[in-house]
Motif scaffolding. Structure first.
Motif, short mmCIF file in Angstrom:
data_model
loop_
_atom_site.label_atom_id
_atom_site.label_comp_id
_atom_site.label_asym_id
_atom_site.label_seq_id
_atom_site.Cartn_x
_atom_site.Cartn_y
_atom_site.Cartn_z
N ILE A 235 0.81 -1.23 0.00
CA ILE A 235 0.00 0.00 0.00
C ILE A 235 0.84 1.27 0.00
CG2 ILE A 235 -1.91 -1.16 1.16
CD1 ILE A 235 -1.07 0.31 3.75
N ARG A 236 2.15 1.16 -0.18
CA ARG A 236 3.00 2.36 -0.22
C ARG A 236 2.66 3.23 -1.42
NH1 ARG A 236 8.77 0.68 -0.87
NH2 ARG A 236 7.79 -1.00 -2.08
N PRO A 237 2.97 4.53 -1.35
CA PRO A 237 2.76 5.41 -2.52
C PRO A 237 3.59 4.92 -3.70
CG PRO A 237 3.19 6.70 -0.53
CD PRO A 237 3.47 5.27 -0.18
N TYR A 238 3.13 5.23 -4.89
CA TYR A 238 3.77 4.73 -6.11
C TYR A 238 5.22 5.17 -6.23
CZ TYR A 238 3.83 9.23 -8.57
OH TYR A 238 4.11 10.51 -8.96
N TYR A 239 5.55 6.37 -5.74
CA TYR A 239 6.90 6.90 -5.93
C TYR A 239 7.93 6.18 -5.04
CZ TYR A 239 4.99 9.72 -2.08
OH TYR A 239 4.35 10.13 -0.93
N GLU A 240 7.46 5.29 -4.16
CA GLU A 240 8.38 4.48 -3.35
C GLU A 240 8.59 3.09 -3.96
OE1 GLU A 240 7.24 4.33 0.73
OE2 GLU A 240 7.01 6.50 0.92
N LYS A 241 7.99 2.85 -5.13
CA LYS A 241 8.06 1.53 -5.75
C LYS A 241 8.85 1.61 -7.06
CE LYS A 241 3.47 0.28 -3.95
NZ LYS A 241 2.09 -0.14 -4.32
N ASP A 242 10.10 1.24 -6.99
CA ASP A 242 10.97 1.35 -8.16
C ASP A 242 10.52 0.45 -9.31
OD1 ASP A 242 12.51 3.12 -6.73
OD2 ASP A 242 13.95 1.59 -6.06
N TYR A 243 9.88 -0.67 -8.99
CA TYR A 243 9.50 -1.64 -10.03
C TYR A 243 8.36 -1.17 -10.92
CZ TYR A 243 5.83 -2.79 -6.62
OH TYR A 243 4.79 -2.72 -5.73
N ILE A 332 -7.83 13.45 -8.54
CA ILE A 332 -7.13 13.06 -7.31
C ILE A 332 -5.63 13.23 -7.53
CG2 ILE A 332 -6.64 11.16 -5.73
CD1 ILE A 332 -9.42 10.10 -6.26
N PRO A 333 -4.95 13.99 -6.68
CA PRO A 333 -3.51 14.21 -6.87
C PRO A 333 -2.73 12.89 -6.94
CG PRO A 333 -4.38 15.72 -5.22
CD PRO A 333 -5.49 14.75 -5.53
N ASP A 334 -1.69 12.88 -7.74
CA ASP A 334 -0.92 11.65 -7.95
C ASP A 334 -0.29 11.12 -6.67
OD1 ASP A 334 -1.58 11.86 -10.60
OD2 ASP A 334 0.35 12.68 -11.23
N THR A 335 -0.05 11.98 -5.70
CA THR A 335 0.59 11.54 -4.45
C THR A 335 -0.31 10.56 -3.68
OG1 THR A 335 -0.29 13.55 -3.40
CG2 THR A 335 2.01 13.58 -4.14
N TYR A 336 -1.58 10.48 -4.03
CA TYR A 336 -2.51 9.56 -3.38
C TYR A 336 -2.55 8.19 -4.06
CZ TYR A 336 -4.47 13.33 -0.52
OH TYR A 336 -4.65 14.35 0.39
N PHE A 337 -1.81 8.02 -5.13
CA PHE A 337 -1.83 6.75 -5.87
C PHE A 337 -0.77 5.79 -5.34
CE2 PHE A 337 -4.31 9.26 -8.71
CZ PHE A 337 -5.04 8.38 -9.50
N THR A 338 -1.09 4.52 -5.37
CA THR A 338 -0.14 3.47 -4.99
C THR A 338 0.46 2.80 -6.22
OG1 THR A 338 0.19 1.51 -3.60
CG2 THR A 338 -1.86 1.62 -4.83
N ASP A 339 -0.19 2.97 -7.37
CA ASP A 339 0.33 2.48 -8.64
C ASP A 339 -0.28 3.33 -9.76
OD1 ASP A 339 -2.30 1.49 -8.97
OD2 ASP A 339 -1.75 -0.55 -8.43
N HIS A 340 -0.50 2.75 -10.91
CA HIS A 340 -1.01 3.54 -12.04
C HIS A 340 -2.49 3.88 -11.93
CE1 HIS A 340 -1.97 -0.60 -12.85
NE2 HIS A 340 -2.64 -0.32 -13.94
#
Length: 361
Positions: A235-243, A332-340
């Motif tokens: 459930i981390r924000p998308y910007y913390e997921k390098d993959y 919804i701002p992108d910072t609220y996304f966990t992926d695409h």
């Protein structure tokens, strides 16, 4: 003696059948949403969820309630069942309606297509569960040309055959192109009838997966061990997921954001089923939500003229329907996304705030 034994056995089975739905607590079957792992392995388990909700409405004499239908976004993926939109919305709706018992039942499920949403409406009709107050979610990829997949009715094609044969016959070529073979021989028809109709009509069989879940949870509680969290993923924000940068260039994502011009006529199976949904919801209070994309992560897709033109076509089509239509693209701002496309828990809280403003009272 043999006759008496048979009689007692029959009486026992009848009592067991009648008592089983009351024996399984609703939280085992439905805790703010359906159980994904059970539904994934046996989609008939969702029928038990509907039956249990029907029983809940009747037992607690719930007069005011709404229904959510949709895909993995409104299901709340990848968070757990305490982090979904209806959890955030119910309290506010109770205040707004003045009804402390107001319920918002979330029947969304991952991978549901527009065809599945239509079948769910028919299943709710059959059980007498009202769709007078309904939230539906769909997305851009729901209208992308199917070449040939995914299936236009991903989960409930067997139910469609029973509930609306003409629609089933209409979509059957597309289903067959995706590996669905309808029963044809006597053996196949009989086996399908037993698995789809006969055995699920006996409650101990229908509830068997939930009975196992209840026993497992009881054992864990007895041993002072935690019941596993039902989150579906990270459930981390998308910007913390390098993959994710590699993932969004996979064919699965590319196909979902195809920028080829959409066919917005009933020749498109998704338009066909959306028209069916609109007809079903005529004169009812319905909110139709088009969920949005992560604008930063998917910029290479959504910045294409073809994508923008298709999105405008969806807007014109859905905006012309006699329902409340809400397009969340870029809202919804992108910072609220966990992926695409999915959200972090705070993102689902934000989504609930937006949806509440448009919820059909």
């Amino acid at each position: 003696m043999r006759t008496r034994t048979i009689l007692y056995t029959v009486i026992f089975l009848v009592v067991l059948h009648a008592a089983f739905p009351y024996f399984i607590p609703i939280d085992i079957v439905y805790h703010n949403r359906s159980d994904y792992q059970l539904g994934l392995n046996n989609i008939k388990d969702l029928d038990v969820t509907l039956e249990k909700i029907k029983l809940e409405i009747r037992q607690k004499q719930i007069k005011n309630y709404g229904i959510i239908l949709g895909d993995s976004v409104f299901y709340g993926s990848p968070g757990n069942s305490d982090q979904v939109v209806n959890v955030f919305m119910e309290g506010e709706l109770r205040k707004a309606t003045g009804d402390p018992n107001y319920r918002l039942f979330n029947l969304a499920f991952p991978a549901m297509q527009n065809g599945d949403l239509y079948v769910m409406l028919l299943k709710l009709d059959r059980l007498g569960i009202s769709t007078d107050h309904l939230i539906l979610n769909t997305r851009y990829s729901s209208f992308v040309p199917r070449t040939p997949g995914p299936r236009a009715v991903f989960w409930f094609y067997d139910d469609l055959r029973k509930l609306d044969r003409s629609s089933y016959d209409h979509v059957l070529p597309q289903l067959m192109a995706n590996g669905i073979k309808p029963p044809s021989t006597f053996y196949e028809v009989t086996k399908n009838w037993l698995n789809q109709d006969v055995l699920p009509s006996f409650n101990p069989y229908a509830y068997r997966d939930y009975f196992r879940k209840m026993l497992k949870n009881f054992a864990l509680t007895t041993l002072n061990l935690p019941i596993p969290d039902d989150a579906l993923g990270d459930i981390r924000p998308y910007y913390e997921k390098d993959y994710l940068e590699e993932y969004i260039h996979m064919d699965e994502v590319k196909d979902s954001y195809n920028d080829q011009p959409f066919d917005m006529t009933s020749s498109n199976y998704d338009i066909y089923f959306m028209d069916k949904i609109m007809e079903h919801q005529k004169n009812k209070k319905t909110l139709l939500v088009l969920t949005g994309a992560n604008q930063t992560l998917l910029n290479s897709y959504i910045d294409k003229p073809g994508y923008k033109a298709n999105l405008a076509s969806i807007d014109r089509y859905l905006g012309s329907k006699p329902v409340e239509y809400l397009n969340l693209e870029g809202v919804i701002p992108d910072t609220y996304f966990t992926d695409h496309t999915h959200l972090i828990p705070d993102g689902y809280s934000k989504l609930s705030e937006i949806v509440l403003q448009h919820y059909p009272k």
